[in-house]
Design an enzyme around this catalytic site. Structure first.
Site, PDB file in Angstrom:
ATOM      1  N   GLU A  65       3.794   9.227 -10.247  1.00  0.00           N
ATOM      2  CA  GLU A  65       2.725   9.247  -9.229  1.00  0.00           C
ATOM      3  C   GLU A  65       1.476   8.541  -9.746  1.00  0.00           C
ATOM      4  O   GLU A  65       0.843   7.772  -9.030  1.00  0.00           O
ATOM      5  CB  GLU A  65       2.398  10.687  -8.824  1.00  0.00           C
ATOM      6  CG  GLU A  65       1.204  10.839  -7.927  1.00  0.00           C
ATOM      7  CD  GLU A  65       1.331  10.179  -6.554  1.00  0.00           C
ATOM      8  OE1 GLU A  65       0.277  10.002  -5.905  1.00  0.00           O
ATOM      9  OE2 GLU A  65       2.446   9.843  -6.138  1.00  0.00           O
ATOM     10  N   HIS A  68       1.703   4.759  -9.591  1.00  0.00           N
ATOM     11  CA  HIS A  68       1.499   4.240  -8.233  1.00  0.00           C
ATOM     12  C   HIS A  68       0.005   4.173  -7.912  1.00  0.00           C
ATOM     13  O   HIS A  68      -0.487   3.171  -7.392  1.00  0.00           O
ATOM     14  CB  HIS A  68       2.231   5.125  -7.224  1.00  0.00           C
ATOM     15  CG  HIS A  68       2.026   4.718  -5.802  1.00  0.00           C
ATOM     16  ND1 HIS A  68       2.313   3.454  -5.337  1.00  0.00           N
ATOM     17  CD2 HIS A  68       1.552   5.408  -4.735  1.00  0.00           C
ATOM     18  CE1 HIS A  68       2.034   3.390  -4.041  1.00  0.00           C
ATOM     19  NE2 HIS A  68       1.556   4.562  -3.661  1.00  0.00           N
ATOM     20  N   HIS A 130       1.626   5.736   6.343  1.00  0.00           N
ATOM     21  CA  HIS A 130       1.422   5.258   4.972  1.00  0.00           C
ATOM     22  C   HIS A 130       2.552   4.306   4.576  1.00  0.00           C
ATOM     23  O   HIS A 130       2.292   3.251   3.982  1.00  0.00           O
ATOM     24  CB  HIS A 130       1.339   6.437   4.016  1.00  0.00           C
ATOM     25  CG  HIS A 130       0.976   6.060   2.615  1.00  0.00           C
ATOM     26  ND1 HIS A 130      -0.176   5.400   2.280  1.00  0.00           N
ATOM     27  CD2 HIS A 130       1.631   6.255   1.442  1.00  0.00           C
ATOM     28  CE1 HIS A 130      -0.226   5.203   0.978  1.00  0.00           C
ATOM     29  NE2 HIS A 130       0.867   5.703   0.447  1.00  0.00           N
TER      30      HIS A 130
END
Length: 133
Positions: A65, A68, A130
């Site tokens: 995460e 990203h 998204h």
């Protein structure tokens, strides 16, 4: 002399555009990796920080995460000067100004949607936006 400087600026913008394009590819790949590995909550509900820290301790989901988010932050740092250079060089071309403005707007829309997806319960519509934008 002025023409040579403008040509150098155009070349630099082309290079920056290519780097930003590859950067966006990496943002997409790391985003897909977050989803495919179930690492969406690797940083908890903290945004833009990860577990309240700029660089947290890295468990696997956190590293995925965080990478990203780091990629997205770096991409923003590529898009902003690219847009500024395009505005400066091509300000007389309306279509270029509109597209560059749209590019900047969508970087921030994407960041906002990503933040929303992290900080609030996972709503299917937000996640679809998204992914789709």
């Amino acid at each position: 002399m002025m023409n040579q400087g403008k040509q150098q600026m155009k070349k630099a913008l082309r290079i920056l555009g290519v780097v930003a394009t590859f950067g966006m590819f990496f943002v997409l790949v790391t985003g897909a990796t977050v989803t495919n590995t179930g690492s969406e909550q690797g940083c908890g509900r903290s945004w833009p920080l990860c577990h309240g820290k700029l660089i947290p301790q890295m468990a696997a989901a956190t590293a995925i995460e965080w990478s990203h988010r780091a990629d997205a932050a770096m991409e923003t740092l590529l898009i902003l000067p690219l847009a500024a250079g395009v505005f400066w060089l091509y300000r007389s071309r309306r279509e270029v100004v509109v597209l560059a403005s749209t590019m900047v707007a969508f970087v921030f829309v994407q960041a906002g949607l990503g933040a929303w997806a992290v900080m609030y319960p996972q709503e299917a519509g937000i996640l679809a936006l998204h992914f789709g934008v």
